[in-house]
Design an enzyme around this catalytic site. Structure first.
Site, PDB file in Angstrom:
ATOM      1  N   SER A   1       5.581   2.154   8.505  1.00 49.13           N
ATOM      2  CA  SER A   1       5.144   2.227   9.901  1.00 49.13           C
ATOM      3  C   SER A   1       4.773   0.825  10.349  1.00 49.13           C
ATOM      4  CB  SER A   1       3.940   3.166  10.050  1.00 49.13           C
ATOM      5  OG  SER A   1       2.796   2.620   9.392  1.00 49.13           O
TER       6      SER A   1
ATOM      7  N   LEU B   1       0.912   1.373   5.822  1.00 51.33           N
ATOM      8  CA  LEU B   1       0.106   1.226   7.042  1.00 51.33           C
ATOM      9  C   LEU B   1      -0.252  -0.239   7.199  1.00 51.33           C
ATOM     10  CD1 LEU B   1      -1.567   2.411   9.421  1.00 51.33           C
ATOM     11  CD2 LEU B   1      -3.457   2.694   7.789  1.00 51.33           C
TER      12      LEU B   1
ATOM     13  N   ILE C   1      -0.711  -1.017   1.855  1.00 53.86           N
ATOM     14  CA  ILE C   1      -1.210  -1.748   3.011  1.00 53.86           C
ATOM     15  C   ILE C   1      -0.237  -2.872   3.331  1.00 53.86           C
ATOM     16  CG2 ILE C   1      -3.088  -3.133   3.956  1.00 53.86           C
ATOM     17  CD1 ILE C   1      -3.874  -0.240   3.525  1.00 53.86           C
ATOM     18  N   LYS C   2       0.217  -2.913   4.577  1.00 52.01           N
ATOM     19  CA  LYS C   2       1.155  -3.953   5.002  1.00 52.01           C
ATOM     20  C   LYS C   2       0.390  -5.196   5.445  1.00 52.01           C
ATOM     21  CE  LYS C   2       4.983  -2.852   7.224  1.00 52.01           C
ATOM     22  NZ  LYS C   2       5.921  -2.292   8.234  1.00 52.01           N
ATOM     23  N   ILE C   3       0.742  -6.316   4.832  1.00 52.93           N
ATOM     24  CA  ILE C   3       0.128  -7.608   5.141  1.00 52.93           C
ATOM     25  C   ILE C   3       1.247  -8.592   5.469  1.00 52.93           C
ATOM     26  CG2 ILE C   3      -1.222  -9.542   4.233  1.00 52.93           C
ATOM     27  CD1 ILE C   3      -2.670  -7.565   2.421  1.00 52.93           C
TER      28      ILE C   3
END
Length: 367
Positions: free
Chosen positions: A43, A109, A140-142
């Site tokens: 996402s 996310l 977790i998207k970084i």
């Protein structure tokens, strides 16, 4: 067996670049898992902007949250709904995660795009979202910006799965690969487990060709450059994967692998074909190989299911790929400049999508 299942069996995991509450509630994600062997979901702010800004699927959720939290900010209202969607997707994919012993089955996310250039704050946000979602198969998207590299290292060191996003250049990819390794090494130094930590490095594909092709069409590089149209992005990805293969064979990685570490898989993102002159499965067909992921928008997934071609293409013609990149440099197509610009544009685009998302959410607040 569908072509998408064949793709997964060839080593390229099938992920969906889309999430929407109605889609989740109607069993759309479960159907893709059952019929196509889907093993992940991504996402981003743009996806949530489209999901929450259209239709009434989120109205009930907003109303319930507002009743329990009067006066909540637009950010708080967004986050509550996004977390519900991500939790639902994680729960759908949990059996996949368990069956594959944490090798796949992840849902991503993204941290706030406003933090893309703020490393320490990004790491704090990653940990906060990890705890809020509270699912083992969350990533977790970084963003893979220079500021994000330290945040990636620190987040991995805390045992949090990370999807590194907005990667365009091979040099940037190498930096985040090292950040992943350093985070694992820090855990080893503290006698902490590393065998159920996962990460992907999301390499964006089609946007590179968009920029390079535009430059060629504008006359840059002259007639000699025309044969490079539609080839630079794929060549860039193939050379990145060649480096990955070399690195996982290194002593440094093998020491971690002996302790159960999982490779940081390359994930091909932005794989929808934007140029109508190109096959609509171009950026799937040409990038198939072991330990990779392709996250596709629904339209591309449908196209590949219908007429995609499964073959081990990622490791084929790597010397030709190197030649394409060398020619692009010789002809002044400035891939380094293009990738730098694309990172800046990507950060700005996601921030704008987030701005628009918060405006939409505010507009849906009861008067």
């Amino acid at each position: 067996m569908s072509r998408l299942q064949d793709l997964g069996n060839a080593g390229t995991a099938v992920w969906l670049d889309f999430v929407d509450r109605k889609f989740l509630n109607e069993g759309g994600l479960q159907k893709l898992v059952d019929d196509d062997g889907l093993t992940g979901v991504t996402s981003n702010p743009t996806i949530f902007e489209k999901a929450m800004g259209s239709g009434d699927a989120y109205d009930e959720g907003f109303a319930a949250f507002d009743k329990a939290h009067p006066g909540a900010t637009a950010m708080e209202r967004y986050e509550a709904q996004a977390i519900q969607d991500i939790q639902a997707a994680c729960d759908t994919l949990l059996p996949v995660y368990e069956k594959l012993d944490a090798a796949d089955g992840y849902v991503s996310l993204e941290v706030s795009p406003y933090l893309a250039l703020k490393g320490p704050e990004t790491a704090e946000e990653a940990e906060r979202l990890w705890k809020a979602v509270d699912r083992p198969n969350l990533m977790i998207k970084i963003p893979g910006t220079d500021d994000g590299v330290r945040a990636i290292r620190d987040t991995i060191a805390k045992g949090i799965n990370v999807n590194v996003t907005l990667l365009f250049s091979i040099d940037a990819y190498k930096k985040v690969a090292m950040a992943y390794v350093e985070g694992l090494e820090e855990r080893v130094s503290k006698d902490l487990p590393i065998d159920r930590i996962a990460s992907v490095a999301s390499f964006f594909i089609s946007r590179i060709d968009g920029k390079i092709d535009d430059a060629i069409d504008a006359g840059k590089g002259g007639d000699e450059a025309k044969p490079l149209k539609g080839k630079v992005a794929i060549a860039n990805a193939k050379v990145a994967y060649a480096w990955y293969e070399e690195f996982i064979a290194s002593d440094r990685w093998q020491k971690l692998a002996a302790k159960g570490a999982r490779p940081q898989r390359l994930l091909w993102a932005s794989t929808g074909t934007k140029n109508p002159d190109y096959p609509d499965t171009l950026y799937v067909d040409t990038l198939i190989g072991p330990d990779t992921v392709n996250t596709m928008p629904p339209k591309t997934m449908d196209a590949f299911r219908d007429h995609g071609t499964v073959a081990r293409t990622l490791t084929a013609d790597v010397d030709d790929a190197r030649h394409v990149l060398a020619e692009a440099e010789r002809l002044g197509l400035d891939l380094d400049g293009v990738t730098t610009t694309l990172v800046e544009e990507g950060v700005a685009s996601f921030s704008k999508s987030f701005d628009d998302l918060l405006k939409v959410i505010e507009a849906k607040r009861p008067k």
